[in-house]
Scaffold this motif. Structure first.
Motif, short mmCIF file in Angstrom:
data_model
loop_
_atom_site.label_atom_id
_atom_site.label_comp_id
_atom_site.label_asym_id
_atom_site.label_seq_id
_atom_site.Cartn_x
_atom_site.Cartn_y
_atom_site.Cartn_z
N LEU A 90 0.77 -1.25 0.00
CA LEU A 90 0.00 0.00 0.00
C LEU A 90 0.80 1.30 0.00
O LEU A 90 0.21 2.35 0.18
CB LEU A 90 -0.94 0.03 1.23
CG LEU A 90 -1.92 -1.12 1.34
CD1 LEU A 90 -2.62 -1.06 2.67
CD2 LEU A 90 -2.89 -1.11 0.19
N GLY A 91 2.09 1.28 -0.14
CA GLY A 91 2.84 2.53 -0.13
C GLY A 91 3.05 3.08 1.28
O GLY A 91 3.09 2.32 2.24
N ARG A 92 3.13 4.38 1.45
CA ARG A 92 3.45 4.99 2.74
C ARG A 92 2.27 5.05 3.71
O ARG A 92 2.44 5.29 4.90
CB ARG A 92 3.99 6.41 2.54
CG ARG A 92 5.31 6.49 1.83
CD ARG A 92 6.46 5.85 2.59
NE ARG A 92 6.68 6.47 3.88
CZ ARG A 92 7.29 5.88 4.90
NH1 ARG A 92 7.72 4.64 4.80
NH2 ARG A 92 7.47 6.51 6.04
N SER A 93 1.04 4.86 3.26
CA SER A 93 -0.12 5.06 4.12
C SER A 93 -0.12 4.26 5.42
O SER A 93 -0.61 4.77 6.42
CB SER A 93 -1.43 4.81 3.34
OG SER A 93 -1.47 3.51 2.83
N PRO A 94 0.43 3.04 5.49
CA PRO A 94 0.42 2.35 6.78
C PRO A 94 1.27 3.02 7.86
O PRO A 94 1.13 2.71 9.03
CB PRO A 94 0.99 0.96 6.45
CG PRO A 94 0.77 0.80 5.00
CD PRO A 94 0.90 2.18 4.42
N HIS A 95 2.13 3.93 7.46
CA HIS A 95 2.99 4.62 8.42
C HIS A 95 2.41 5.96 8.86
O HIS A 95 3.04 6.68 9.64
CB HIS A 95 4.38 4.83 7.81
CG HIS A 95 5.07 3.56 7.45
ND1 HIS A 95 5.70 2.76 8.38
CD2 HIS A 95 5.18 2.91 6.27
CE1 HIS A 95 6.19 1.69 7.78
NE2 HIS A 95 5.89 1.76 6.51
N LYS A 96 1.24 6.30 8.34
CA LYS A 96 0.66 7.61 8.60
C LYS A 96 -0.55 7.49 9.52
O LYS A 96 -1.23 6.47 9.54
CB LYS A 96 0.20 8.26 7.28
CG LYS A 96 1.22 8.22 6.15
CD LYS A 96 2.45 9.00 6.43
CE LYS A 96 2.23 10.43 6.06
NZ LYS A 96 3.38 11.26 6.41
N ILE A 135 5.13 0.76 -9.58
CA ILE A 135 4.40 -0.05 -8.62
C ILE A 135 5.37 -0.73 -7.65
O ILE A 135 5.13 -0.79 -6.44
CB ILE A 135 3.49 -1.07 -9.34
CG1 ILE A 135 2.34 -0.33 -10.02
CG2 ILE A 135 2.97 -2.13 -8.38
CD1 ILE A 135 1.56 -1.17 -11.01
N LEU A 136 6.50 -1.21 -8.17
CA LEU A 136 7.52 -1.78 -7.28
C LEU A 136 8.07 -0.69 -6.36
O LEU A 136 8.25 -0.93 -5.16
CB LEU A 136 8.65 -2.43 -8.08
CG LEU A 136 9.82 -2.94 -7.23
CD1 LEU A 136 9.36 -4.01 -6.24
CD2 LEU A 136 10.93 -3.49 -8.12
N ALA A 137 8.32 0.50 -6.88
CA ALA A 137 8.82 1.59 -6.04
C ALA A 137 7.83 1.91 -4.93
O ALA A 137 8.23 2.16 -3.79
CB ALA A 137 9.08 2.84 -6.89
N ARG A 138 6.55 1.87 -5.25
CA ARG A 138 5.53 2.12 -4.22
C ARG A 138 5.63 1.08 -3.10
O ARG A 138 5.56 1.42 -1.93
CB ARG A 138 4.13 2.08 -4.86
CG ARG A 138 3.02 2.37 -3.88
CD ARG A 138 1.67 2.37 -4.53
NE ARG A 138 1.36 1.03 -4.98
CZ ARG A 138 0.29 0.70 -5.67
NH1 ARG A 138 -0.56 1.63 -6.04
NH2 ARG A 138 0.06 -0.55 -6.01
N ALA A 139 5.83 -0.17 -3.48
CA ALA A 139 5.99 -1.22 -2.47
C ALA A 139 7.27 -1.01 -1.67
O ALA A 139 7.27 -1.19 -0.44
CB ALA A 139 5.99 -2.60 -3.13
N LEU A 140 8.35 -0.61 -2.32
CA LEU A 140 9.61 -0.36 -1.61
C LEU A 140 9.47 0.80 -0.64
O LEU A 140 10.05 0.78 0.45
CB LEU A 140 10.74 -0.08 -2.60
CG LEU A 140 11.12 -1.22 -3.54
CD1 LEU A 140 12.23 -0.78 -4.48
CD2 LEU A 140 11.50 -2.46 -2.76
N ALA A 141 8.70 1.82 -1.00
CA ALA A 141 8.50 2.97 -0.14
C ALA A 141 7.78 2.60 1.15
O ALA A 141 7.89 3.31 2.16
CB ALA A 141 7.72 4.07 -0.87
N GLN A 142 7.10 1.49 1.14
CA GLN A 142 6.40 1.04 2.34
C GLN A 142 7.39 0.56 3.41
O GLN A 142 7.04 0.47 4.58
CB GLN A 142 5.42 -0.07 1.98
CG GLN A 142 4.35 -0.28 3.00
CD GLN A 142 3.27 -1.21 2.49
OE1 GLN A 142 2.96 -1.21 1.30
NE2 GLN A 142 2.71 -1.99 3.37
N GLN A 143 8.62 0.25 3.02
CA GLN A 143 9.70 -0.15 3.92
C GLN A 143 9.29 -1.29 4.85
O GLN A 143 9.37 -1.18 6.07
CB GLN A 143 10.19 1.05 4.73
CG GLN A 143 10.83 2.12 3.89
CD GLN A 143 11.42 3.22 4.71
OE1 GLN A 143 10.79 3.75 5.62
NE2 GLN A 143 12.65 3.57 4.40
#
Length: 184
Positions: free
Chosen positions: A81-87, A130-138
């Motif tokens: 889901l990208g960065r949203s789980p960290h927000k 899309i892969l970058a979005r997944a990577l941004a989720q860290q």
């Protein structure tokens, strides 16, 4: 992160798609799920990352039943889901978020396309974003559904090299047997 799926069963539209499917992925292991179109690869992945609720079976992250975790907590473990789980709710992106996204785009070779609209990118460029979005989720675990789809062979290999070099637990649905044999 260790990921386990045990005896997963899924029914869609009255049709049994998965019957007793199990897998065990050790930390930092790259596991490929292979099979023809319509065989349930994506359905299994959706059960793992909680988009679909299986009719039976259990998914565990490091031994914890995923149902015991909040959706936010599981999304901080499995990249989708990208960065949203960290927000927090309604929290705006900050400089750290932008830096993380910039690094993820750099990792997949898309930094020079950062200002372009997603809809103007080619299919292969979109797949890399899309892969970058997944990577941004860290997260310690990546779930990838046909990550090389729409990519020519050069970019398929480049993308898979990137994923393999991340040192994370990876579960990927892969249609190409040669790619699966090389990386999984």
């Amino acid at each position: 992160m260790k990921l386990e799926a045990k005896d997963i069963e899924a029914v869609l539209g009255g049709n049994a798609i998965l019957r007793g499917v199990s897998l065990e992925v050790e930390p930092n292991e790259f596991v490929g799920i292979i099979g023809p179109n319509g065989s349930g690869k994506s359905t299994l992945l959706k059960c793992i990352y909680r988009v679909l609720k299986p009719q039976a079976g259990i998914v565990k992250l490091d031994g914890t039943d995923i149902r015991e975790l909040s959706y936010k907590k599981s999304a901080q473990s499995i990249a989708v889901l990208g960065r949203s789980p960290h927000k927090r709710a309604m929290e705006r992106d900050n400089a750290q978020d932008y830096a993380i996204v910039a690094q993820a785009l750099e990792t997949v070779g898309m930094a020079d396309m950062a200002k372009r609209s997603f809809s103007t990118l080619s299919g292969g460029e979109q797949q890399r974003v899309i892969l970058a979005r997944a990577l941004a989720q860290q997260t310690p675990c990546l779930i990838l559904d046909e990550p090389t789809n729409h990519l020519d062979i050069t970019y398929q290999l480049e993308l898979m090299d990137i994923v393999q070099g991340l040192g994370r637990t990876v579960v990927a649905a892969i249609h190409d047997l040669n790619i699966a044999a090389m990386y999984c």
